[in-house]
Structure formats: C-alpha cells, structure tokens
Design an enzyme around this catalytic site. Structure first.
Site: not given
Ligand code: NAD
Length: 340
Positions: A133, A203, A207
């Site tokens: 993002k 995240e 902001h």
């Molecule tokens: P979450 O916290 O629900 O899940 C994160 C996952 O990553 C967990 O399964 C965790 O075990 C794993 N993880 C963490 N560190 C790790 C490592 N070192 N090795 C392997 N796995 C690891 O996360 P989420 O809410 O699903 O979000 C994921 C990403 O998507 C975030 O960065 C968020 O900002 C991004 N996102 C983007 C948008 C967009 O529109 N561009 C929208 C929503 C979320």
C-alpha cells in the site's frame, strides 16, 4: 486426481501453479478464490510458522481449518512443514510454483522488499504479485527493477484494491481527458472483527496522526483493541501515503500531488461504512471539465476486491513472463487478465 485441467477450443493448458505467502485474512480469502478457478491452482501456502505444498493442489478448506485450529498450515498432514523460515525454506525447495501472491504484512515497511530480495537470491524464476500500500514501499521495489530483470522475475506491484483495482480504473478513466486534474480515492471497509485482518488494521493505524509504521507495529493486540474501543471500532483516514500516487505518476497520467487517498474502516461491522469509489477529474479536448466516478458494489468485500485483481495481475504477469518480459510493473500500466 486433484489437479485442474483447462481445455480451450483447440489446445490443452496446464493451470498456473500458485503459492500464497501469508495466510491471514487475505491469504485465506485468496485460497478460497483459487478454489473456484480452473486456470490457477493453489499448490503452496505459507504463514509465520510453516508451509504446505502439494503438487496436485492444496485443499483451501483444509488449509484454513489447520491455520484456524492449530495456528499454521505447517500442521497439515502430509503436506505441511513446520519452520520459522517458511518463505526461505519454501522458495529454496525443489517444489514447482509458477507465481506467488504476497499476502504478507509489510511490517516493517521494507519487509516485502526483503522478501523480493530473498526470491532474487534464491535463483527462482516466475511471477510475484503484491497488494502493498505505501508509496515508500512501492518505491523500494521499483528501485529493484534491474535485479528483478536479471533474476528472470516478473514482479507486479500495487495489485490489490487500492492501490490496484481503483488505480487501474483511474488509468482507464483518464483516457476521456486530455489533461487530468485530480484523482480522489475514498474507500469504505467493513469487517466483523479486526483480528481477521491484523496487519491491514495495524498498517491503517500507522496512517493516523501521531502514529508511524514502527509505533503501529510495536502495538500489542490489547493496545490495538484499546484504541479501537476509543473510536467505537471505526478508523477514519485522510491523506494517506498510498502508492496510487506514484503509480499514476509513473504511468504518465497525473502528478502524484494530485492524487489523494482516504477512507473509513469499520472493524465491528461487515457492512461498508461508505461506498468505495474513485473520482477522476479532468478536461476534455473540447475544454469541458468533468468527473468520472467508479464505485464498487457495496456487497463486494475488501478481500474480493484485493484477491480478484491480485490473481488478474498474476495472470497478466505470467503472460509477460512467458514473453521474456521481466522486471517490475504496476497496476496502473498493465491491464489485469480475467482468471477463469
Ligand atoms: P494478516 O495479519 O491477517 O495475516 C498476515 C499473515 O502473514 C499471517 O498468516 C502470518 O502468519 C503471515 N506472516 C507474517 N510474517 C510472516 C513471515 N515472516 N513469513 C511467513 N508468513 C508470515 O494480514 P492481512 O490483514 O491479510 O494483510 C496482508 C497485507 O495485505 C497487508 O500488508 C495489508 O496492508 C495488505 N492489504 C492490501 C490492500 C490493498 O487494497 N492493496 C487491502 C487490504 C490489505
């Protein structure tokens, strides 16, 4: 036989073998999306404590059940492996994966760039897609263009909802104008509980005035809950550092200072607090000033609007990769391909 097979009118094509790194809210949704596709198959999934791999396809429901009941897909029998170095171990294994969706937290702000570096060093070749993002995070990746090119990796960045779907919509809408004045993205997100998307919420908090990526990352779950209690579960975000700006600037559409992103996230109600939209204002060749508005359906969840585009860009990236086009591309310069 689990493997899906795609038949066209004249030829037979094997499905794209996909890995999902990060198995939280978005990773699990990504697995469910893939289970409905014929052109792609989920072969690998990784979280912080382990990974699972099955050459003929992982069952999304089994992966989700293992993650939710035991905390890691690494517990899956017989496909799971428990390891604190799941990404490293998976990409260095001889397993065959064509492309990965990085559904990982970008905490700290250079985490995804460090994962890209691991891929470069491993000698793996294929397609990587992120839904990252922040502008500064996308800029780090853009700076790795030559290394990605030399490694034979096609990296698609900013390919979620915003940046992603809405940035691409802005790029398309800009075509009506000879001059673009403003791109304004406003998102509404409704989720039933914040624990389902911990990284996304942390995240977002980063902001808010008075917070940084580092302070938000350091917050305990109890501190996040206390903050959400104060705001009745609602986060209101303005003038966010969002990569839609650098992506539209790089695509030659509009200067970054004319792109704004903000939104409202309700962490206690799956109903969206407002309709997600992007407004593109510009001047036509006749001198008329107008605004196009692209509004997402309120029934579409954040997960639907992130995972759909991510795989659409993975498919587009796969086509570029097959043509020998490596390096890094953004959602504003490539059209996503619909995955059947
Ligand atoms: P979450 O916290 O629900 O899940 C994160 C996952 O990553 C967990 O399964 C965790 O075990 C794993 N993880 C963490 N560190 C790790 C490592 N070192 N090795 C392997 N796995 C690891 O996360 P989420 O809410 O699903 O979000 C994921 C990403 O998507 C975030 O960065 C968020 O900002 C991004 N996102 C983007 C948008 C967009 O529109 N561009 C929208 C929503 C979320």
């Amino acid at each position: 036989m689990n493997a899906k097979q795609v038949t066209g009118s004249t030829n037979f094509q094997a499905p794209v073998r996909v890995g999902v790194l990060g198995f939280g809210g978005l990773g699990q949704a990504a697995a469910r999306v893939l289970s409905l596709k014929q052109e792609m198959i989920l072969v690998a999934a990784a979280d912080k404590q382990g990974y699972a791999y099955a050459g003929d396809g992982l069952n999304a429901q089994e992966c989700i059940a293992a993650y939710q009941s035991q905390g890691s897909v690494g517990y899956l029998e017989p496909t799971g492996t428990l390891t604190n170095f799941s990404i490293q171990d998976l990409i260095e294994s001889p397993h065959h994966v064509d492309g990965y969706f990085l559904a990982l937290p970008n905490l700290p702000n250079n985490f995804i760039a460090s994962v890209a570096q691991q891929f470069i060093e491993s000698g793996w070749r294929g397609v990587l897609v992120d839904a990252i993002k922040r502008t500064s995070a996308v800029e780090q990746l853009l700076g790795m263009k030559e290394e990605l090119q030399a490694a034979g990796i096609t990296y698609m960045t900013g390919c979620g909802a915003t940046p992603g779907l809405l940035t691409a919509a802005a790029a398309l809408a800009a075509q009506s104008y000879t001059e673009i004045h403003r791109v304004e993205i406003t998102f509404g997100v409704g989720i039933a509980n914040w624990e389902a998307y911990r990284a996304t919420i942390r995240e977002d908090i980063a902001h808010m005035p008075g917070f940084t990526v580092e302070t938000a990352r350091a917050m305990t779950d109890a501190q996040v809950e206390a903050l959400l209690d104060k705001t009745h579960g609602v986060l209101t975000l303005e003038n966010m550092e969002h990569a839609d700006d650098v992506m539209l600037e790089l695509a030659g559409i509009v200067d970054r200072d004319r792109v704004t992103v903000g939104g409202v996230v309700d962490t206690r109600n799956p109903k969206k607090p407002l309709s997600t939209n992007v407004k593109i204002t510009g001047r036509t060749f006749e001198g008329k000033i107008s605004t196009h508005t692209f509004t997402l359906g309120d029934e579409t969840s954040m997960a639907a609007n992130v995972c759909g585009p991510a795989f659409g860009y993975l498919k587009a990236g796969q086509q570029l990769h097959q043509r020998g086009m490596y390096g890094i591309f953004t959602a504003a310069e490539i059209m996503p391909q619909f995955v059947r």
